[in-house]
Design a protein around this motif. Structure first.
Motif, PDB file in Angstrom:
ATOM      1  N   ALA A 294      46.901  59.173  62.519  1.00 37.41           N
ATOM      2  CA  ALA A 294      47.477  58.346  63.575  1.00 37.41           C
ATOM      3  C   ALA A 294      48.910  57.965  63.276  1.00 37.41           C
ATOM      4  CB  ALA A 294      46.629  57.098  63.776  1.00 37.41           C
ATOM      5  N   SER A 295      49.222  57.785  61.978  1.00 41.33           N
ATOM      6  CA  SER A 295      50.586  57.396  61.615  1.00 41.33           C
ATOM      7  C   SER A 295      51.548  58.577  61.594  1.00 41.33           C
ATOM      8  CB  SER A 295      50.594  56.720  60.234  1.00 41.33           C
ATOM      9  OG  SER A 295      50.178  57.653  59.228  1.00 41.33           O
ATOM     10  N   SER A 296      51.033  59.823  61.661  1.00 40.29           N
ATOM     11  CA  SER A 296      51.884  61.009  61.534  1.00 40.29           C
ATOM     12  C   SER A 296      52.008  61.806  62.820  1.00 40.29           C
ATOM     13  CB  SER A 296      51.334  61.945  60.442  1.00 40.29           C
ATOM     14  OG  SER A 296      51.191  61.271  59.221  1.00 40.29           O
ATOM     15  N   SER A 297      51.133  61.529  63.796  1.00 42.12           N
ATOM     16  CA  SER A 297      51.105  62.344  65.009  1.00 42.12           C
ATOM     17  C   SER A 297      50.905  61.461  66.225  1.00 42.12           C
ATOM     18  CB  SER A 297      49.976  63.381  64.910  1.00 42.12           C
ATOM     19  OG  SER A 297      49.627  63.885  66.170  1.00 42.12           O
ATOM     20  N   ASP A 298      51.765  61.632  67.235  1.00 45.58           N
ATOM     21  CA  ASP A 298      51.598  60.890  68.493  1.00 45.58           C
ATOM     22  C   ASP A 298      50.293  61.254  69.180  1.00 45.58           C
ATOM     23  OD1 ASP A 298      54.025  59.657  68.104  1.00 45.58           O
ATOM     24  OD2 ASP A 298      55.152  61.037  69.386  1.00 45.58           O
ATOM     25  N   TYR A 299      49.832  62.486  68.993  1.00 46.86           N
ATOM     26  CA  TYR A 299      48.570  62.906  69.595  1.00 46.86           C
ATOM     27  C   TYR A 299      47.414  62.087  69.024  1.00 46.86           C
ATOM     28  CZ  TYR A 299      44.524  65.856  70.622  1.00 46.86           C
ATOM     29  OH  TYR A 299      43.287  66.322  71.030  1.00 46.86           O
ATOM     30  N   PHE A 300      47.355  62.003  67.705  1.00 43.90           N
ATOM     31  CA  PHE A 300      46.255  61.261  67.084  1.00 43.90           C
ATOM     32  C   PHE A 300      46.405  59.756  67.308  1.00 43.90           C
ATOM     33  CE2 PHE A 300      45.948  65.170  64.411  1.00 43.90           C
ATOM     34  CZ  PHE A 300      44.662  65.513  64.786  1.00 43.90           C
ATOM     35  N   TRP A 301      47.620  59.273  67.402  1.00 44.02           N
ATOM     36  CA  TRP A 301      47.821  57.847  67.693  1.00 44.02           C
ATOM     37  C   TRP A 301      47.186  57.490  69.037  1.00 44.02           C
ATOM     38  CZ3 TRP A 301      49.475  53.445  65.455  1.00 44.02           C
ATOM     39  CH2 TRP A 301      49.808  52.375  66.275  1.00 44.02           C
ATOM     40  N   ALA A 302      47.397  58.373  70.016  1.00 45.03           N
ATOM     41  CA  ALA A 302      46.786  58.121  71.324  1.00 45.03           C
ATOM     42  C   ALA A 302      45.288  58.385  71.298  1.00 45.03           C
ATOM     43  CB  ALA A 302      47.452  59.021  72.376  1.00 45.03           C
ATOM     44  N   LEU A 303      44.860  59.396  70.526  1.00 44.51           N
ATOM     45  CA  LEU A 303      43.435  59.747  70.474  1.00 44.51           C
ATOM     46  C   LEU A 303      42.589  58.643  69.861  1.00 44.51           C
ATOM     47  CD1 LEU A 303      41.608  62.270  71.094  1.00 44.51           C
ATOM     48  CD2 LEU A 303      41.791  62.809  68.655  1.00 44.51           C
ATOM     49  N   PHE A 304      43.152  57.969  68.872  1.00 43.35           N
ATOM     50  CA  PHE A 304      42.407  56.915  68.179  1.00 43.35           C
ATOM     51  C   PHE A 304      42.749  55.526  68.714  1.00 43.35           C
ATOM     52  CE2 PHE A 304      42.691  60.061  64.462  1.00 43.35           C
ATOM     53  CZ  PHE A 304      41.509  60.686  64.851  1.00 43.35           C
ATOM     54  N   GLY A 305      43.200  55.458  69.948  1.00 44.72           N
ATOM     55  CA  GLY A 305      43.528  54.168  70.549  1.00 44.72           C
ATOM     56  C   GLY A 305      42.298  53.297  70.736  1.00 44.72           C
ATOM     57  N   GLU A 306      42.549  52.046  71.066  1.00 46.22           N
ATOM     58  CA  GLU A 306      41.468  51.072  71.125  1.00 46.22           C
ATOM     59  C   GLU A 306      40.474  51.352  72.243  1.00 46.22           C
ATOM     60  OE1 GLU A 306      43.125  47.215  71.375  1.00 46.22           O
ATOM     61  OE2 GLU A 306      44.035  47.275  69.368  1.00 46.22           O
TER      62      GLU A 306
ATOM     63  N   THR B 285      39.689  54.510  73.595  1.00 47.99           N
ATOM     64  CA  THR B 285      39.240  55.905  73.696  1.00 47.99           C
ATOM     65  C   THR B 285      37.857  56.067  73.085  1.00 47.99           C
ATOM     66  OG1 THR B 285      40.256  56.518  71.594  1.00 47.99           O
ATOM     67  CG2 THR B 285      41.599  56.729  73.590  1.00 47.99           C
ATOM     68  N   ALA B 286      37.117  57.071  73.570  1.00 43.42           N
ATOM     69  CA  ALA B 286      35.788  57.362  73.032  1.00 43.42           C
ATOM     70  C   ALA B 286      35.880  57.933  71.630  1.00 43.42           C
ATOM     71  CB  ALA B 286      35.072  58.344  73.966  1.00 43.42           C
ATOM     72  N   GLU B 287      37.016  58.598  71.326  1.00 38.22           N
ATOM     73  CA  GLU B 287      37.165  59.218  70.001  1.00 38.22           C
ATOM     74  C   GLU B 287      37.502  58.191  68.922  1.00 38.22           C
ATOM     75  OE1 GLU B 287      37.917  62.182  73.150  1.00 38.22           O
ATOM     76  OE2 GLU B 287      38.690  60.170  72.719  1.00 38.22           O
ATOM     77  N   ARG B 288      37.754  56.941  69.321  1.00 36.56           N
ATOM     78  CA  ARG B 288      38.189  55.929  68.351  1.00 36.56           C
ATOM     79  C   ARG B 288      37.203  55.786  67.200  1.00 36.56           C
ATOM     80  NH1 ARG B 288      37.413  50.306  67.841  1.00 36.56           N
ATOM     81  NH2 ARG B 288      39.181  49.283  66.798  1.00 36.56           N
ATOM     82  N   SER B 289      35.926  55.873  67.515  1.00 38.10           N
ATOM     83  CA  SER B 289      34.910  55.699  66.466  1.00 38.10           C
ATOM     84  C   SER B 289      34.087  56.954  66.237  1.00 38.10           C
ATOM     85  CB  SER B 289      33.990  54.535  66.846  1.00 38.10           C
ATOM     86  OG  SER B 289      33.388  54.779  68.118  1.00 38.10           O
ATOM     87  N   ALA B 290      34.495  58.082  66.827  1.00 39.55           N
ATOM     88  CA  ALA B 290      33.733  59.322  66.668  1.00 39.55           C
ATOM     89  C   ALA B 290      33.863  59.845  65.242  1.00 39.55           C
ATOM     90  CB  ALA B 290      34.225  60.366  67.662  1.00 39.55           C
ATOM     91  N   ASP B 291      32.764  60.370  64.736  1.00 36.83           N
ATOM     92  CA  ASP B 291      32.785  60.927  63.373  1.00 36.83           C
ATOM     93  C   ASP B 291      33.400  62.326  63.351  1.00 36.83           C
ATOM     94  OD1 ASP B 291      31.532  58.670  62.371  1.00 36.83           O
ATOM     95  OD2 ASP B 291      29.528  59.488  62.739  1.00 36.83           O
ATOM     96  N   SER B 292      33.271  63.057  64.448  1.00 33.17           N
ATOM     97  CA  SER B 292      33.756  64.442  64.492  1.00 33.17           C
ATOM     98  C   SER B 292      34.460  64.678  65.819  1.00 33.17           C
ATOM     99  CB  SER B 292      32.591  65.418  64.329  1.00 33.17           C
ATOM    100  OG  SER B 292      33.047  66.756  64.402  1.00 33.17           O
ATOM    101  N   ILE B 293      35.579  65.397  65.769  1.00 27.57           N
ATOM    102  CA  ILE B 293      36.380  65.700  66.965  1.00 27.57           C
ATOM    103  C   ILE B 293      36.661  67.199  66.994  1.00 27.57           C
ATOM    104  CG2 ILE B 293      38.575  65.334  68.136  1.00 27.57           C
ATOM    105  CD1 ILE B 293      38.631  62.559  66.881  1.00 27.57           C
ATOM    106  N   ARG B 294      36.292  67.843  68.093  1.00 27.98           N
ATOM    107  CA  ARG B 294      36.535  69.271  68.256  1.00 27.98           C
ATOM    108  C   ARG B 294      37.894  69.492  68.919  1.00 27.98           C
ATOM    109  NH1 ARG B 294      33.928  71.893  71.610  1.00 27.98           N
ATOM    110  NH2 ARG B 294      33.976  73.944  70.565  1.00 27.98           N
ATOM    111  N   LEU B 295      38.608  70.488  68.404  1.00 25.96           N
ATOM    112  CA  LEU B 295      39.922  70.866  68.956  1.00 25.96           C
ATOM    113  C   LEU B 295      39.862  72.349  69.330  1.00 25.96           C
ATOM    114  CD1 LEU B 295      42.180  69.062  66.321  1.00 25.96           C
ATOM    115  CD2 LEU B 295      41.702  68.303  68.658  1.00 25.96           C
ATOM    116  N   PRO B 296      39.216  72.657  70.453  1.00 31.17           N
ATOM    117  CA  PRO B 296      39.000  74.070  70.815  1.00 31.17           C
ATOM    118  C   PRO B 296      40.282  74.825  71.148  1.00 31.17           C
ATOM    119  CG  PRO B 296      38.340  72.615  72.618  1.00 31.17           C
ATOM    120  CD  PRO B 296      38.628  71.735  71.443  1.00 31.17           C
TER     121      PRO B 296
END
Length: 615
Positions: A69-81, A83-94
């Motif tokens: 999250a601190s290195s990528s704007d994509y992950f900063w937005a993905l792990f926002g308060e 989002t469903a991915e905020r607490s997900a254990d696994s994230i697919r990037l197809p």
């Protein structure tokens, strides 16, 4: 690898109102950031404290959510308060490949980006998708630094796809520079080039070694390969071509049955190109981008002259002021001429007057004063005989003012009586009609004089004012009559005006204009090697530092920087005239001479001008 500690001290002072409370220092350690990344990398290698798993192509990558999250704007937005991915254990990037994702993760954890030509597409794709701008900058630099004829089209397409504008510009420039090679060996790559790149390349002023007709064929083949395109796009592409550089017969062949060449816009450009080809004498003053050679910087042309003053050659040499090397431009003079005048207008070379020298038999040479004017077109490597001057002239001068050629003074031989007649007359070439017209005559006949242009006025100095003399006269008699006078002619006026005279008489010398001054250099019968400078504001001549050795019958040219180049010539040595190979440069600001090159062979009597030449 952790670097040694380095510290940066900043002193600051705490204050409470106007009262100084305390002074302290801030110390910075440059190794801490490296150590922090190394620590995260160890945790990742050992799969400790990883709180999210990224998946791409069936491969899992345990990672640390906070670092991502601190290195990528994509992950900063993905792990926002929210989002469903905020607490997900696994994230697919197809959308990503395992190779691309791994390279970017390695970069985020270490600062090192592993990249090669083969992995570049997936790495760029991952960096763009994950919005890691630092990695994209590295990819751009990798592409720009590694451009070759083999990969420039491939890199241009990749850069255009991912909006890498700096890399795209560098790739387009390389394609233009390597076009001649690509047309021969990598035509398939050119046909697969993206549309913006092809437009940028065809818009370039420099495409060395490539003929315009080949660029037109490439463009039409590209449209066939990638079409059908909207007519607007095909117009945008074809309008960047220079149809004026293609022979009419080739233009007709290219237009036959081609829909893209039949649009109103392109047909109008083709019509203008054909009209240009039929303009005749008007071509030099009708130049446009359509008829201007690509990538053809002005070269110094050395026209005529030879080892001996009695037998000039038909040679032409080209001198590159950057590399200081000579080459053959691939053409020669149509006649063997002695002491003609040479100039250039609108990218054409003009050779005017002089003495026409012909072999009448094995042992004799016929010499006649010429009034002929010849024009050379470097676009098509073609000489054209123009309308002759009103008078035969040799040892005259010519100047170009606003694309008009002026021929002034000179002499003509009277072979029957073995005498010559000096001329006071002047004439100019009317480019619109190709005819020569009378101009204001000088106050007295002159030959062997010199001329230059300053502020749209023509200046003439020196020369021999004798009206009629024997062809064979002594140097002593000639030297007594040589003029020191200087004249000027404002082209809006009808008469010449006298200016301050030079300090010494000069014959066969040169005048040059630089930095608002006029320089008079060397001459045939001078006892000294003086150079002098004329200031038109004060109407005064000033002597400058003389050249170490006398020189005459040399070629001279003024560079854009104001320096003067002197090519070859003759000088006296042990009572004999010696032809030299030296190329000298005179710094007009520093009043200094230096030798910068050597001619391929000794040369005297050459004339110089600047002309753009095809590569």
């Amino acid at each position: 690898m952790v670097s040694d500690n380095s510290f940066c001290r900043q002193k600051r002072t705490k204050t409470d109102g106007n009262v100084c409370m305390d002074t302290y220092s801030l110390l910075y350690s440059s190794s801490h950031r490296t150590g922090l990344l190394s620590g995260f990398q160890r945790l990742r290698d050992q799969k400790k404290m990883c709180d999210v798993v990224l998946e791409a192509g069936g491969v899992s990558f345990p990672c640390h959510r906070s670092l991502l999250a601190s290195s990528s704007d994509y992950f900063w937005a993905l792990f926002g308060e929210t989002t469903a991915e905020r607490s997900a254990d696994s994230i697919r990037l197809p959308a990503l490949t395992p190779e691309g994702l791994e390279a970017i993760l390695d970069f985020l954890y270490s600062g090192w980006l592993s990249i090669s030509s083969s992995t570049l597409p997936v790495v760029v794709e991952a960096a763009r998708y994950l919005q890691v701008e630092a990695a994209l900058s590295i990819c751009e630099r990798f592409m720009a630094d590694g451009l070759t004829a083999d990969n420039c089209c491939y890199y241009a397409n990749l850069a255009e796809q991912h909006f890498l504008l700096n890399a795209l510009e560098a790739a387009n420039q390389t394609i233009a520079k390597k076009m001649a090679v690509l047309l021969q060996k990598s035509r398939v790559d050119l046909l697969g080039l993206n549309f913006p790149s092809l437009m940028a390349v065809l818009d370039a002023d420099e495409i060395p070694g490539a003929k315009e007709v080949d660029l037109i064929r490439l463009s039409l083949d590209w449209l066939d390969e990638n079409g059908p395109l909207p007519l607007l796009k095909s117009n945008l592409l074809l309008s960047r071509l220079r149809f004026g550089l293609v022979a009419p017969s080739d233009l007709s062949d290219l237009c036959h049955g081609n829909r893209a060449m039949a649009t109103p816009l392109i047909r109008s450009q083709l019509t203008r190109a054909l009209e240009y080809h039929h303009m005749g004498s008007t071509q030099p003053i009708a130049q446009s981008r359509q008829s201007t050679l690509r990538g053809s910087p002005n070269r110094v042309l050395l026209v005529g002259g030879g080892v001996s003053p009695d037998w000039p050659e038909q040679q032409v040499l080209s001198f590159d002021t950057s590399s200081r090397k000579f080459s053959s431009p691939g053409f020669v003079l149509p006649l063997r001429l002695r002491n003609p005048c040479v100039c250039s207008v609108g990218g054409f070379l003009f050779v005017i007057g002089g003495e026409d020298m012909k072999n009448s038999n094995e042992k004799s040479v016929t010499v006649s004063t010429s009034s002929q004017a010849w024009r050379y077109d470097p676009r098509f490597n073609h000489w054209k005989k123009m309308e002759s001057m009103l008078e035969r002239r040799v040892q005259f001068t010519c100047c170009v003012v606003e694309d008009v050629i002026y021929a002034i003074g000179g002499r003509q031989s009277n072979l029957d009586s073995m005498t010559y007649t000096s001329l006071a007359s002047g004439e100019y070439c009317d480019m619109a009609s190709g005819a020569w017209r009378r101009a204001a005559a000088m106050p007295c006949p002159l030959h062997g004089h010199a001329s230059t242009v300053l502020d749209k006025s023509i200046y003439v100095s020196g020369g021999l004012p004798a009206h009629q003399c024997g062809i064979h006269g002594s140097n002593q008699d000639v030297n007594r009559e040589i003029s020191r006078e200087c004249l000027s002619w404002d082209l809006t006026a009808t008469v010449w005006e006298k200016r301050a005279s030079m300090s010494i008489p000069r014959f066969g010398h040169r005048l040059a204009t630089a930095h608002g001054y006029i320089y008079a250099l060397l001459g045939m019968y001078e006892q000294f090697c003086d150079i002098e400078r004329y200031d038109p504001q004060s109407n005064h001549w000033t002597r400058l530092k003389p050249l170490a050795n006398g020189l005459f019958s040399y070629g001279m040219l003024t560079l854009a920087c104001g320096n003067l180049l002197v090519f070859g010539g003759r000088r006296w040595s042990d009572g004999q005239q010696v032809t030299v190979r030296n190329v000298l440069e005179y710094d007009t600001k520093k009043d200094q001479w230096r030798e910068i090159a050597q001619l391929p062979r000794p040369l005297t009597g050459t004339e110089c001008t600047l002309l753009p030449l095809p590569d």
